[in-house]
Design a protein around this motif. Structure first.
Motif, mmCIF file in Angstrom:
data_model
loop_
_atom_site.group_PDB
_atom_site.id
_atom_site.type_symbol
_atom_site.label_atom_id
_atom_site.label_comp_id
_atom_site.label_asym_id
_atom_site.label_seq_id
_atom_site.Cartn_x
_atom_site.Cartn_y
_atom_site.Cartn_z
ATOM 1 N N ALA A 61 -25.232 -19.924 9.966
ATOM 2 C CA ALA A 61 -24.565 -18.802 9.941
ATOM 3 C C ALA A 61 -24.132 -18.358 11.244
ATOM 4 C CB ALA A 61 -25.570 -17.624 9.611
ATOM 5 N N ASN A 62 -22.822 -17.872 11.444
ATOM 6 C CA ASN A 62 -22.283 -17.770 12.845
ATOM 7 C C ASN A 62 -21.286 -16.762 12.809
ATOM 8 O OD1 ASN A 62 -20.393 -18.049 15.305
ATOM 9 N ND2 ASN A 62 -21.467 -20.041 15.465
ATOM 10 N N CYS A 63 -21.289 -15.703 13.627
ATOM 11 C CA CYS A 63 -20.262 -14.715 13.446
ATOM 12 C C CYS A 63 -18.829 -14.955 13.351
ATOM 13 C CB CYS A 63 -20.644 -13.480 14.716
ATOM 14 S SG CYS A 63 -22.287 -12.609 14.341
ATOM 15 N N LEU A 64 -18.519 -16.076 14.328
ATOM 16 C CA LEU A 64 -17.315 -16.632 14.175
ATOM 17 C C LEU A 64 -16.680 -17.038 13.010
ATOM 18 C CD1 LEU A 64 -17.475 -19.209 17.167
ATOM 19 C CD2 LEU A 64 -16.080 -17.412 17.117
ATOM 20 N N ASN A 65 -17.593 -17.098 11.914
ATOM 21 C CA ASN A 65 -17.174 -17.391 10.640
ATOM 22 C C ASN A 65 -17.309 -16.063 9.397
ATOM 23 O OD1 ASN A 65 -16.284 -19.965 11.040
ATOM 24 N ND2 ASN A 65 -18.296 -20.831 10.524
ATOM 25 N N CYS A 66 -17.482 -15.073 10.314
ATOM 26 C CA CYS A 66 -17.761 -13.740 9.455
ATOM 27 C C CYS A 66 -16.350 -12.937 9.197
ATOM 28 C CB CYS A 66 -18.691 -12.819 10.213
ATOM 29 S SG CYS A 66 -18.943 -11.434 9.306
ATOM 30 N N VAL A 67 -16.149 -12.522 7.980
ATOM 31 C CA VAL A 67 -14.864 -11.864 7.708
ATOM 32 C C VAL A 67 -14.771 -10.574 8.580
ATOM 33 C CG1 VAL A 67 -14.568 -12.820 5.504
ATOM 34 C CG2 VAL A 67 -15.867 -10.693 5.906
ATOM 35 N N PHE A 68 -15.861 -9.987 9.407
ATOM 36 C CA PHE A 68 -15.637 -8.990 10.072
ATOM 37 C C PHE A 68 -15.493 -9.000 11.633
ATOM 38 C CE2 PHE A 68 -18.741 -7.890 6.245
ATOM 39 C CZ PHE A 68 -17.687 -6.979 5.527
ATOM 40 N N ALA A 69 -15.493 -10.234 11.990
ATOM 41 C CA ALA A 69 -15.536 -10.612 13.273
ATOM 42 C C ALA A 69 -13.875 -10.731 13.962
ATOM 43 C CB ALA A 69 -16.225 -11.870 13.695
ATOM 44 N N SER A 70 -14.052 -10.104 15.126
ATOM 45 C CA SER A 70 -12.588 -10.507 15.735
ATOM 46 C C SER A 70 -12.965 -10.241 17.383
ATOM 47 C CB SER A 70 -11.623 -9.096 15.468
ATOM 48 O OG SER A 70 -12.225 -7.935 15.861
ATOM 49 N N ASN A 71 -11.873 -10.365 18.084
ATOM 50 C CA ASN A 71 -11.783 -10.356 19.540
ATOM 51 C C ASN A 71 -12.855 -11.185 20.240
ATOM 52 O OD1 ASN A 71 -9.515 -8.736 19.320
ATOM 53 N ND2 ASN A 71 -10.970 -6.931 19.392
ATOM 54 N N TRP A 72 -12.832 -12.438 20.186
ATOM 55 C CA TRP A 72 -13.783 -13.284 20.943
ATOM 56 C C TRP A 72 -13.788 -13.119 22.203
ATOM 57 C CZ3 TRP A 72 -17.669 -16.679 20.342
ATOM 58 C CH2 TRP A 72 -18.046 -17.658 21.446
ATOM 59 N N ASP A 73 -14.926 -12.904 22.979
ATOM 60 C CA ASP A 73 -14.912 -12.858 24.368
ATOM 61 C C ASP A 73 -16.234 -13.453 24.997
ATOM 62 O OD1 ASP A 73 -14.507 -11.881 27.092
ATOM 63 O OD2 ASP A 73 -15.213 -9.929 26.627
ATOM 64 N N ASP A 74 -16.088 -14.528 25.393
ATOM 65 C CA ASP A 74 -17.032 -15.324 25.842
ATOM 66 C C ASP A 74 -18.625 -15.301 25.534
ATOM 67 O OD1 ASP A 74 -18.068 -17.125 28.046
ATOM 68 O OD2 ASP A 74 -18.359 -15.620 29.417
ATOM 69 N N GLY A 75 -18.442 -15.600 24.058
ATOM 70 C CA GLY A 75 -19.674 -15.475 23.387
ATOM 71 C C GLY A 75 -19.917 -14.248 22.669
ATOM 72 N N PHE A 76 -19.252 -13.349 22.642
ATOM 73 C CA PHE A 76 -19.504 -12.026 22.140
ATOM 74 C C PHE A 76 -18.025 -11.661 21.207
ATOM 75 C CE2 PHE A 76 -22.211 -11.719 25.443
ATOM 76 C CZ PHE A 76 -23.333 -10.990 25.052
ATOM 77 N N LEU A 77 -18.242 -10.996 20.189
ATOM 78 C CA LEU A 77 -17.124 -10.440 19.204
ATOM 79 C C LEU A 77 -17.251 -9.008 18.719
ATOM 80 C CD1 LEU A 77 -18.277 -13.585 17.384
ATOM 81 C CD2 LEU A 77 -15.900 -13.375 17.397
ATOM 82 N N ASN A 78 -16.372 -8.631 18.397
ATOM 83 C CA ASN A 78 -16.167 -7.184 17.715
ATOM 84 C C ASN A 78 -16.650 -7.453 16.327
ATOM 85 O OD1 ASN A 78 -15.689 -6.073 20.460
ATOM 86 N ND2 ASN A 78 -13.423 -5.671 19.565
ATOM 87 N N CYS A 79 -17.647 -6.735 16.043
ATOM 88 C CA CYS A 79 -18.169 -6.798 14.753
ATOM 89 C C CYS A 79 -17.599 -5.372 13.846
ATOM 90 C CB CYS A 79 -19.560 -6.463 14.563
ATOM 91 S SG CYS A 79 -20.131 -6.494 12.609
ATOM 92 N N ASN A 80 -16.271 -5.464 13.079
ATOM 93 C CA ASN A 80 -15.621 -4.273 12.687
ATOM 94 C C ASN A 80 -16.617 -3.890 11.312
ATOM 95 O OD1 ASN A 80 -13.380 -5.253 14.030
ATOM 96 N ND2 ASN A 80 -12.887 -6.700 12.557
ATOM 97 N N LYS A 81 -17.595 -4.342 11.140
ATOM 98 C CA LYS A 81 -18.290 -3.727 10.045
ATOM 99 C C LYS A 81 -19.491 -2.842 10.934
ATOM 100 C CE LYS A 81 -19.955 -3.409 5.949
ATOM 101 N NZ LYS A 81 -19.221 -2.700 4.890
ATOM 102 N N LYS A 82 -19.979 -3.110 11.947
ATOM 103 C CA LYS A 82 -21.043 -2.387 12.750
ATOM 104 C C LYS A 82 -20.435 -1.613 13.522
ATOM 105 C CE LYS A 82 -24.671 -5.724 12.144
ATOM 106 N NZ LYS A 82 -25.537 -6.526 12.877
ATOM 107 N N HIS A 83 -18.921 -1.731 13.900
ATOM 108 C CA HIS A 83 -18.438 -1.032 14.970
ATOM 109 C C HIS A 83 -18.816 -1.284 16.440
ATOM 110 C CE1 HIS A 83 -15.737 0.811 12.020
ATOM 111 N NE2 HIS A 83 -16.849 1.012 11.239
ATOM 112 N N ALA A 84 -19.277 -2.629 16.577
ATOM 113 C CA ALA A 84 -20.159 -2.826 17.773
ATOM 114 C C ALA A 84 -19.670 -4.093 18.463
ATOM 115 C CB ALA A 84 -21.671 -2.614 17.703
ATOM 116 N N ARG A 85 -20.123 -4.527 19.486
ATOM 117 C CA ARG A 85 -19.756 -5.706 20.131
ATOM 118 C C ARG A 85 -21.096 -6.422 20.093
ATOM 119 N NH1 ARG A 85 -20.051 -7.663 25.722
ATOM 120 N NH2 ARG A 85 -18.326 -9.221 26.120
ATOM 121 N N VAL A 86 -20.984 -7.610 19.378
ATOM 122 C CA VAL A 86 -22.381 -8.583 19.093
ATOM 123 C C VAL A 86 -22.303 -9.782 19.627
ATOM 124 C CG1 VAL A 86 -22.694 -6.938 17.304
ATOM 125 C CG2 VAL A 86 -21.304 -9.090 16.989
ATOM 126 N N PRO A 87 -23.147 -10.306 20.001
ATOM 127 C CA PRO A 87 -23.125 -12.028 20.367
ATOM 128 C C PRO A 87 -23.096 -12.644 19.013
ATOM 129 C CG PRO A 87 -25.411 -11.124 20.187
ATOM 130 C CD PRO A 87 -24.789 -9.877 20.196
#
Length: 324
Positions: A284-310
């Motif tokens: 499982a990897n957030c890169l492969n999640c439908v809710f992920a966007s805006n990769w930033d050096d190991g972190f992404l925006n989770c559009n479901k949680k409305h938060a920046r997550v690893p």
């Protein structure tokens, strides 16, 4: 430019045989003429003053002297030497396979490399102050090839540069700017190039060259390239190398790209890499999640949680929804 004659005027004269001679080769009782005004010159060979030729009676224009002496210098060189090298700048286009690593984000490297010609191979006839019957123009020196229609004008520029009429003729022209005795010495002994003579060329463009190896002066040499891989436990691993340190086929473009690639493009490239490395989606990897966007050096925006997550958040995330 080579030579230390800038402070010495009239270092050259004509011999009885109409050849140019340097004061260093003159003899005390020799007969010499000025290349400019054709009047007698006397060699001054004393120990206390710099050796030079002195006019016997005439007062000669130094500009005329330089112009005529320089013409004679290049003419006799082309007449008597087997090899007279001309060096111009040629554009080299890099087509190295490793340029694919740039993913279109950096322009391929083009640099200037020397294009060398032997004028004696290109032209087998040299004429001094001869009218070109095809154009009606009279260059200082005319180079032609009796086996083809190839020709070239050599012009000496002291106070008047090459005329617009000559340039617009389309004939290749090599113009040498002469301001001192040292410039004449360079025309006699140096490679004909911008570096060793004050050379301007017109209508003489070397054909661009395509090379399949990375050029030594590559403008992209210091560009950082990120190389990605996935560990057995599913974590991303990255190390960065300078572009110049890569071998041509060392890594695949599927796992290596410029460090400065925009985050939106990096996200897509990382997803493609994960798909190849883990096609079954074992990790499982957030890169492969439908809710992920805006990769930033190991972190992404989770559009479901409305938060920046690893990107590793997916391992414990109840909202994880893998891309189809």
């Amino acid at each position: 430019m080579p030579g230390n004659e800038q402070s010495v005027q009239f270092s050259y004269a004509k011999t009885d045989g109409d050849k140019l001679i340097h004061i260093g080769a003159a003899i005390r009782n020799g007969k010499y003429l000025c290349p400019g005004c054709h009047e007698p010159m006397i060699p001054v060979l004393g120990e206390h003053k710099a050796k030079h030729f002195r006019h016997h009676k005439a007062v000669c224009s130094y500009e005329s002297y330089l112009h005529q002496a320089a013409k004679m210098a290049i003419y006799h060189r082309l007449l008597n030497e087997d090899t007279v090298t001309l060096t111009l700048a040629r554009v080299a286009q890099c087509k190295s396979p490793k340029a694919d690593l740039f993913a279109g984000f950096h322009e391929p490297c083009n640099v200037f490399i020397p294009a060398r010609y032997n004028l004696k191979t290109l032209f087998n006839q040299v004429e001094l102050e001869h009218h070109d019957p095809e154009t009606g123009l009279k260059p200082d020196v005319l180079l032609t090839n009796t086996n083809s229609k190839a020709k070239c004008y050599l012009e000496i520029y002291v106070t008047h540069p090459c005329s617009v009429e000559k340039i617009s003729s389309g004939i290749p022209i090599l113009e040498f700017h002469v301001t001192s005795e040292a410039d004449i010495t360079a025309l006699i002994s140096c490679e004909l190039s911008v570096e060793e003579t004050d050379l301007t060329h017109y209508n003489f463009k070397p054909v661009d060259r395509v090379v399949d190896n990375c050029l030594d002066e590559c403008k992209n040499a210091l560009v950082g390239i990120d190389i990605w891989s996935i560990s057995p436990n599913g974590r991303l691993q990255k190390h960065t190398q300078k572009y110049k340190d890569f071998e041509h086929t060392e890594v695949s473009t599927s796992c290596a790209w410029p460090k400065a690639l925009p985050s939106s493009l990096q996200l897509g490239r990382l997803r493609d890499m994960l798909q190849q490395a883990d096609p079954a989606g074992v990790h499982a990897n957030c890169l492969n999640c439908v809710f992920a966007s805006n990769w930033d050096d190991g972190f992404l925006n989770c559009n479901k949680k409305h938060a920046r997550v690893p990107y590793t958040e997916a391992k414990l995330c109840a909202q994880y929804r893998p891309l189809s």
